[in-house]
Every structure is written in structure tokens, then in C-alpha cells.
Design a protein around this motif. Sequence first.
Motif, mmCIF file in Angstrom:
data_model
loop_
_atom_site.group_PDB
_atom_site.id
_atom_site.type_symbol
_atom_site.label_atom_id
_atom_site.label_comp_id
_atom_site.label_asym_id
_atom_site.label_seq_id
_atom_site.Cartn_x
_atom_site.Cartn_y
_atom_site.Cartn_z
ATOM 1 N N ASN A 148 0.899 -0.892 -0.065
ATOM 2 C CA ASN A 148 -0.402 -0.275 0.587
ATOM 3 C C ASN A 148 1.033 1.310 -0.152
ATOM 4 O OD1 ASN A 148 -1.880 2.184 1.149
ATOM 5 N ND2 ASN A 148 -3.388 0.959 1.637
ATOM 6 N N ASP A 150 0.140 4.537 -0.252
ATOM 7 C CA ASP A 150 -0.640 5.458 0.362
ATOM 8 C C ASP A 150 0.505 6.472 1.120
ATOM 9 O OD1 ASP A 150 -3.401 5.274 -1.023
ATOM 10 O OD2 ASP A 150 -4.172 4.206 0.653
ATOM 11 N N SER A 288 -0.543 -9.308 -0.387
ATOM 12 C CA SER A 288 -1.109 -8.245 -1.465
ATOM 13 C C SER A 288 -1.058 -9.073 -3.017
ATOM 14 C CB SER A 288 -1.288 -7.238 -0.420
ATOM 15 O OG SER A 288 -0.960 -6.683 0.712
#
Length: 379
Positions: A148, A150, A288
Motif C-alpha cells: 500500500n 499511500d 497482497s
Amino acid sequence: MNIVDMIKIPFLRPNLVRQEKFTGYLSQIENSRLYSNYGPLNTLFENRILQEYYKGDGGAVTVNNATSGLILSINQSKRSGGKYALMPSFTFAATPLAAMWCGLEPYFVDVHKEDWCMNEELVKDLLEELGDKVAIVVPYATFGTDINLDFYKRIHESGIPVVLDAAPSFGTLGASGFFGNNFPGLIVFSFHATKSFGIGEGGLVYSSDINMIDQIRQLSNFGFSTNRETISQGLNSKLSEYSAAIALATLDAFPEKSKTRKEIYQWYLEEFKRYPNLDKCWSFQKISGEISSQFFPVLCPKGESNVKFVKLLAQNCIEARTYFSPACHQQKFFSSFQRTLMSNTDDLSSRILSLPLWEEMDKKDVVEVVKNLSKGSKV
């Protein structure tokens, strides 16, 4: 007899595309007589990557290998006056070496216990503690997992540059599309023969920031301006048209190659579940996204050493490795650099076992590998 001759299940067996698949592209080289310097095949490959994987967003430039890509990306992105490149120690040596070639000191950061990627909370603490001494942050997408991004996007946009080492991640599909989609920092992929997308030697730098990609392209061609005057510290990291021909043929074949690798990965998971002593005591990376795996990484039980199982498999003519053991901070050459506490990295590096995964493996090969592990593992 040489031990290599005794191996019946090697760790890696690179499967580059066959000659007949790229002969047509080679003919185009003969017709154009352009052999390097971002020729038409290279341009076609870059454009196909952008269209087929990133919906035309951002920019991409090839490099002759991923280490060159990291050096160029770090050197171009680093903050002036900064000293440290924050990065995990659980990574390949190319990551800290690239930072050192750029005049920086690696600062090693521990990883998460579950996904084996750099701990963002520790990075946040170091950014506050070190301030302007941080020149750049270099996360590693461990074994191709879909990080991720972000957090790294926020710090990059705050003025602290991020270059992402995504050497094994080309083709990883996650929640926001293919890995790195719309990321404003520079992302470096490897196309080494041992990678899932292997062309022999090569790599790619991607970013949503087209200007940054244009700068990397200039730097990789001696820092030349349009009138061939060097105006910045560059080097020669261009991909030849011959490599671009292989890359285009690999791009044609990659969906099927990726499907095969994913299937073999699932065979391993199924086989581990068949043995209670493995299913209960061995553990896997929390990944993931959909990954085209380069090999199958697993952790042996606590209190046992990965070296034991490498030897056990070797006795049964099966080759395994221990990526990344030793971790970078445990290697003498890097041991003087600063680091956080390394409890998770130390644990991982003592237990990590990388098992064979190559496209021509049969299920019986996977059965054989896991069966032998079970024989040597305590209940």
C-alpha cells in the motif's frame, strides 16, 4: 560427481522466450540499422508497457539493469544536503550499494513481521528524528508483494523523495491496478533472467511524473542535452534494441508465464497443508495482490535454522536458497551503517527458506520438495 550434476530440482531454471518468438523483431533491427539509443523497438516496448499496464498514465524508460535504474533514480531524486537513505535491511545488496554510489549512507530499518516490508511507523519516527539529514526513502516491495503506497505517496508529496525498489514486482496486480500505478515517485523494476519477467539483463523505471522520467532518460544517455552536450551527471544505461526485441516477445508471452507461476505457488500452499507438522509450524509471507512469483519463500519453525533445511534438501538433490540471509546489516561490508532495532529482520533472516519455482516444474516436483521438508521438520 559434481554436486551441480546431482541436482534434480534446481532452485531456478530461467525460461526466456525462444528464438523463434523474437526473430521477427530482430528482422526489424536489420531493416532499421538502429541498435541502441532508444530505437524503435525500445520505444514500442515502453509504449506498450504504458498502455497495457498503466492505461497510458505517466511515463516509463528502460535501463540496462535495475541497479543502474536505482542509481539514476536515487541520484536524481535525493534532497540536496541529505545524508541518509532510509531502506530495509531485508533486501538485496543492490539497494544499499545504489545509495552508496550516490554518495549517501544506508540507514537500515526493520520490517513488519507479517508482510516482511519496511515498517512505516519506524520510517515516520526517523523522519522526525533525523529531519533534513534524510536524503531519500527507498522501500523494497518484498518478493513482489503489492505494498500500500499511500504512506510513501504522502511523504513524497511533502518533499521527502521516495524511490521504490520493485525489482521483483513487474506484473503484480493489486487493488489500484498494476503495481505502482499513479505513484509520483520513481519505481524501478528488474528484468534480470532470474526474474519472472526475464529478458537476460534489463530493467524499467516508471512514474506518474513524466518530467521525472524524461530526466532519467536524459541521465541514462550521458546527461546529454538535445545538442549532445553533457549538462548533468549521467551515465550510459540504455537498453539495446536486441534486448528490446526479447522484451517485446516476453511481453507477448508474459500473461501465460505469469499464470503458470501463480499455479505453482498454489501447489506449494496445497502441499504444505497436507502435512500437519508443516501447516502448524511453518509460516508464509502475508502478501497482497496477484504476484508472478520468482520463487516460493517460507519461514521454517522458530528455534530451527534455515541452513538445516537447505542441507536437507541438498542431500535429496533439491536446491534451495535463503533470500535474504544474511540481511544487509548482517553483512560485514554494511555492518557499520546505522539501523533501528532489527528484531523482525533478524528473525526472518535466520528462518527464511526460498524454494524452487520455475515455469517447467511439474506438480510432482513440488510434492517432492515439500515431502522432504516434512521429513526434517519436527511435529
